[in-house]
Design an enzyme around this catalytic site. Structure first.
Site, PDB file in Angstrom:
ATOM      1  N   LYS A  79       0.945  -1.156   0.107  1.00  0.00           N
ATOM      2  CA  LYS A  79       0.069  -0.174   0.016  1.00  0.00           C
ATOM      3  C   LYS A  79       0.880   1.319   0.039  1.00  0.00           C
ATOM      4  O   LYS A  79       2.010   1.206   0.462  1.00  0.00           O
ATOM      5  CB  LYS A  79      -0.818   0.024   1.225  1.00  0.00           C
ATOM      6  CG  LYS A  79      -1.918   1.140   1.303  1.00  0.00           C
ATOM      7  CD  LYS A  79      -3.053   0.834   2.495  1.00  0.00           C
ATOM      8  CE  LYS A  79      -3.719   1.987   2.367  1.00  0.00           C
ATOM      9  NZ  LYS A  79      -4.916   1.735   3.938  1.00  0.00           N
ATOM     10  N   SER A 154      -9.705   1.997   2.717  1.00  0.00           N
ATOM     11  CA  SER A 154      -8.821   2.669   2.064  1.00  0.00           C
ATOM     12  C   SER A 154      -7.668   1.645   1.346  1.00  0.00           C
ATOM     13  O   SER A 154      -7.288   2.107   0.232  1.00  0.00           O
ATOM     14  CB  SER A 154      -8.165   3.757   2.882  1.00  0.00           C
ATOM     15  OG  SER A 154      -7.247   3.024   3.947  1.00  0.00           O
ATOM     16  N   SER A 178      -9.725  -0.433   7.169  1.00  0.00           N
ATOM     17  CA  SER A 178      -9.123  -0.055   5.975  1.00  0.00           C
ATOM     18  C   SER A 178      -8.610  -1.487   5.293  1.00  0.00           C
ATOM     19  O   SER A 178      -8.337  -1.413   4.092  1.00  0.00           O
ATOM     20  CB  SER A 178      -8.142   0.869   5.894  1.00  0.00           C
ATOM     21  OG  SER A 178      -8.921   2.117   6.084  1.00  0.00           O
TER      22      SER A 178
END
Lengths: 534, 476
Positions: A79, A154, A178
């Site tokens: 990420k 996210s 997330s």
């Protein structure tokens, strides 16, 4: 089976047996990314040359007999809020559009020590603020099950990368769900460890007291192996915890006999989609049939979790994001008047709407005169929520819950009403407030062909219990399956890289076969799953 | 001016702690490196970097708290103070607001009217900021983060001081205590000790405090005294004119002897303090606290008391010797070796202070080895060397840690005590200087001095001047 379809551990074994070279593996995924990412937009940065060079390095280390871990040579996605030395790390924000960290996050170092090959950085909601991956400065990521839908967020990019077989596994971060929520929306397995288990050093902070890095993969076995690799006591992170029980793969046993499983009745009220509810009850029934004791119980304070979370996370974010000011690195406005003009313009232009909203909210709740009424009260609520979970875990080993009230919404549906979007975090944020580990495991698809994940929460440091429960359920559910559109791609010899083609195929696939995925796999579930709960 | 005013002063004193590394990272705290060379991702506020507390900072803070009679918060925490400025890379300073490490202490000072207790409200730990350098030529500002993250303690006094002399006495005492603890060198000029003065005036007898101002940029004791006088006069003038004092921060310009407003209460920052989630609370166990207590050195007041009992030296000597712990240590160790405290004191208060002054150094920088000084005293006492040679040897000890015995041997400084040899030399000098001999005999005392000098020269300074004097008189 194609390389892309293998789980990370399976690919690791193939590499160890020299059935597949590290370069072959990396190349397969790079090709896959090149084909699919124009549509999915799950990656922000892919440095092909670096990837292949690293692959060769790992190969020669393996050939030289280096004792690397079970995932040596297996490519991974990271990420974009997790720092990677020499590779752009942007948090999907304009304000960090050019930031190349001179250091790697401890979690990344742990991976590399065991021979990981990092394919690239994945898209996310800007600074991890959002539940759809639509607040990214690089545009939204699309859900591979249906590209008209969001992947959740996210960590949307990481979850899509795994779901669409662009990477065997990925790292995500979870501040309020997330990892778990997008895993649920994308039909992959995502685990948020106990706060303090994975070092936060090098994770660009959103809400420091809630943030935790965790694995996203095809199944729980991969997640356990990845967590085993990245969990570490890190003296560079004061909140890091020394743990002697990080042999998570030891919990991969199909045995839940006598395991006490609680289902909070408060989680089954208004707002929960019926199909999601049924899916959770279905999983409960599977575990019950395997010998677990399933019970419903009231978990108090559920309604207070969202306000407490948004006060605390925003407060911390307002301070954490203050360092992005155009002075030292990142975006600086081109024309400005004086120092404060530079701050204002750089930040106004560099941050997106949602980030600005939360910075303002956070600044407000910390301002003098409001601190006690908001921030302090939120901290007290957090402590009470923790206590409610303590009480629950005296009775139960695992709490079973939805990961999200529904399946993935359509693109563009959420951002217009941020408060409604915040309410969607209801099932995931409590784990962050209480520091608990949680995992989202795909269990079935809804009538629209979108995946539903079930969430399993454990007490702090009790990852092994949720891993065991997840593994037992997986044994009944059957092997992980890629989205139908992705499956079709594996069948073809050569894959067209055309985005239009992808979309057309995907539309064909959606109505036809998607509904069947997993639906028939869970054979043991009785028709009246609702009754199964005592 | 028909009304009588009283000045009320409280101080905020920042002290840079003498740790080798910074408060939240492993970078060096050394002063004066090339810009941005003592830096890392943590003290540059890079994304994802995290602070880790330096244990030594807590120990120093505890030591200062204990030495100033404070209570120690065994559970304390760090808070973030949020404000934007480029010298502050995170745009927040990690400090302590809600639970500072020390609180409610005080130290006793000597004033013209006797002893007085000055209260200490609290002592908290925090990080220093970087330094801005304004390049007028290029018309830009540069930032040096070498100082960013250097550990500080801030000692906040109660508003207990009433004039500049009390302020200076308080600062002097504080500085001495902290130096004794080795927690800082407390140099105002170099910025390792900085004092901000909070001052208000009120009519004598008034119960309420007046509106206060805060004065910054005070780089010496003299500047502090001048600033206090200046600010007192400015505030009284305002009140006499029927105006109001505005609560504000002012910057003292010591050249112009005037202060300028920096910011007023209206545009005061809302620092939005909150507990730093990157740091865990500091929990000081009873054992740790006890260990620090046991390691506390004897402070000056206790030393003075002990010197009175233990050493036969004048009060004045004791006062001077204990002004520096380093000097006091040398004194005690040397006295223990040679058992002649007054002689040791004489050397330290005479030659040592003279040489320090000559080189513009502080007593804390003394490097004299006690065994060397003890040996020197022995050599002079038993007449091996004379006073002139002894001074030369002392300078060697002072500068180069030279072993005095070796030095005396190598440079043949041993005094010639053989009177036969001396007599011969004296005879020779008398014969060579008939004029002086005649002068002396004619009543000119001065001539004797010349003859002594000549003899010493002949003996290469190794004779005892007293003996030479006596022999000359005898022979004349």
């Amino acid at each position: 089976m194609e390389i892309m379809e293998l789980t990370a551990l399976e690919l690791g074994r193939e590499i160890k047996k020299k059935e597949v070279s590290v370069r072959e593996a990396a190349q397969a995924f790079l090709t896959r990314i090149a084909q699919t990412d124009k549509v999915l937009n799950s990656f922000v940065t892919v440095e092909e040359e670096q990837v292949l060079q690293r692959a060769d390095e790992v190969q020669s280390a393996l050939d030289g007999g280096a004792s690397l871990g079970p995932l040596a040579g297996v490519p991974a996605a990271v990420k974009d809020n997790i720092c990677t030395e020499g590779i752009k790390t942007t948090c999907s924000s304009r304000i960090l559009y050019n930031f190349i960290p001179p250091y790697s996050a401890q979690a990344v170092l742990q991976m590399q020590k065991q021979g990981a090959v990092i394919l690239g950085k994945t898209n996310m909601d800007e600074f991890a603020m959002g539940s759809t991956t639509e607040t990214s400065a690089f545009g939204p990521t699309k859900n591979p099950w249906n590209t008209e839908h969001v992947p959740g967020g996210s960590s949307g990019g990481s979850c899509v990368a795994v779901a669409a077989c662009e990477a065997p596994y990925a790292l995500g971060s979870d501040t309020g769900g997330s990892i778990r929520q997008p895993s649920s929306f994308c039909g992959v397995t995502g685990l948020k460890p106990t706060y303090g288990t994975v070092s936060r050093y090098g994770l660009i902070a959103y809400g420091s007291s809630l943030d935790q890095i965790g694995p996203i993969a095809k199944d729980i076995s991969d997640c356990a192996a990845i967590l085993e690799m990245i969990a570490s006591y890190d003296p560079k992170d004061s909140t890091s915890v020394k743990r002697a029980d990080c042999d998570f793969t030891a919990a991969l046993t199909d045995d839940v006999k006598g395991m006490r499983i609680g289902i909070p009745t408060d989680y089954f009220g208004e707002g929960l989609e019926e199909e999601v509810k049924q899916a959770v009850l279905q999983v409960a029934e599977v575990l019950r049939q395997k010998g677990a004791v399933v019970e419903e119980f009231p978990l108090s304070l559920v309604d207070y979790a969202i306000p407490a979370y948004y006060v605390i996370a925003s407060a911390e974010a307002s301070s954490n994001l203050a360092r992005f000011d155009g002075v030292k690195y990142g975006y600086r406005a081109s024309a400005y008047d004086g120092l404060h003009g530079m701050y204002k313009k750089s930040r106004s232009e560099g941050f997106g709407e949602e980030v600005k909203r939360r910075i303002m909210l956070g600044s407000f709740v910390l301002s003098s005169g409001y601190y006690d009424a908001y921030y302090l009260k939120a901290l007290r609520t957090k402590a009470l929520i923790r206590r409610a979970f303590d009480a629950a875990f005296e009775k139960y080993d695992v709490i079973l819950a939805p990961a999200s009230p529904g399946t993935a919404p359509k693109l563009g549906q959420s951002l217009g009403d941020p408060l409604k979007m915040y309410l969607g975090d209801i099932y995931t944020i409590s784990a962050n407030l209480a520091g608990l580990p949680g995992v989202s495991v795909p269990c079935r698809v809804d009538q629209n062909g979108l995946p539903i994940g079930v969430q399993m929460l454990g007490n702090c440091f009790m990852e092994k219990k949720i891993i065991r429960a997840a593994y037992a359920f997986e044994q009944a559910r059957g092997r992980w399956q890629a989205p139908p559109q992705a499956q079709r791609k594996f069948e073809k010899e050569t894959v067209s890289a055309s985005a239009d083609d992808m979309q057309r195929k995907e539309k064909e696939m959606r109505s036809a076969s998607a509904k069947d995925v997993w639906k028939t796999e869970v054979k043991t579930v009785s028709a009246s799953a609702g009754k199964a709960v005592d | 001016m028909h009304r009588q005013y009283e000045t009320v002063i409280g101080l905020e004193v920042h002290v840079e702690l003498a740790t080798k590394t910074k408060i939240f990272c492993g970078c060096s705290t050394e002063f004066g490196g090339a810009p941005n060379t003592h830096t890392c991702p943590v003290c540059m506020g890079m994304p994802g970097a995290l602070p880790v507390l330096n244990r030594q900072v807590v120990e120093y803070a505890m030591a200062v708290g204990l030495a100033t009679n404070c209570a120690i918060n065994q559970y304390c925490r760090f808070d973030r103070k949020n404000y934007f400025y480029p010298d502050n890379p995170q745009n927040y300073q990690i400090s302590q607001l809600y639970l500072p490490i020390c609180h409610d202490g005080g130290i006793e000072i000597e004033t013209a009217s006797g002893k007085k207790m000055i209260g200490i409200h609290e002592i908290h730990m925090e990080e220093d900021a970087g330094k801005l350098v304004h390049d007028e030529w290029e018309d830009c500002s540069l930032v040096d983060y070498n100082r960013s993250g250097v550990p500080l303690i801030e000692i906040v006094s109660e508003p207990d001081m009433r004039d500049a002399s009390e302020v200076l006495a308080y600062l002097d005492k504080l500085r001495l205590i902290i130096r004794y603890l080795g927690a800082s060198d407390c140099k105002l000029q170099e910025g390792s000790m900085r004092a901000d003065v909070n001052l208000s005036v009120r009519e004598v007898g008034a119960q309420k405090f007046g509106t206060r101002t805060e004065m910054k940029n005070l780089n010496s004791f003299k500047a502090i005294a001048r600033a206090i006088e200046g600010e007192r006069a400015r505030q009284i003038e305002l009140l006499e004119e029927g105006k109001e004092v505005i609560q504000e921060t002012r910057r003292w310009d010591d050249n112009k002897e005037y202060s300028y407003p920096m910011r007023s209460k209206e545009d005061a920052h809302d620092y939005r303090y909150f507990p730093d989630p990157d740091l865990v609370p500091v929990v000081i166990s009873d054992e740790w606290l006890q260990a620090v207590k046991e390691r506390q050195p004897e402070l000056r007041a206790q030393k003075l008391e002990r010197y009175q009992k233990e050493f036969d030296i004048p009060d004045y000597d004791a006062q001077i010797l204990t002004e520096s712990k380093r000097m006091a240590d040398i004194f005690e160790q040397t006295s223990a070796l040679c058992k002649k405290p007054k002689k040791v004191s004489n050397w330290l208060m005479g030659e040592a202070l003279r040489l320090l002054k000559e080189e513009n150094r502080e007593a804390d920088t003394l490097t004299i080895v006690p065994a060397h000084l003890a040996k020197l005293i022995e050599l002079t006492e038993n007449g091996t060397i004379n006073q002139t040679a002894a001074k030369e040897v002392f300078a060697e000890i002072f500068h180069h840690n030279t072993d005095p015995e070796l030095y005396v041997k190598e440079h043949e400084l041993t005094a010639i005590s053989d009177e036969g040899a001396l007599c011969e030399a004296v005879q020779g000098v008398l014969e060579a200087n008939p004029q002086s001999v005649a002068d002396y005999r004619g009543g000119k005392e001065k001539a004797l001095g010349y003859l002594v000098g000549q003899t010493m020269k002949q003996m290469k300074g190794k004779a005892d001047p007293g003996t030479v004097n006596r022999l000359l008189r005898e022979l004349l």
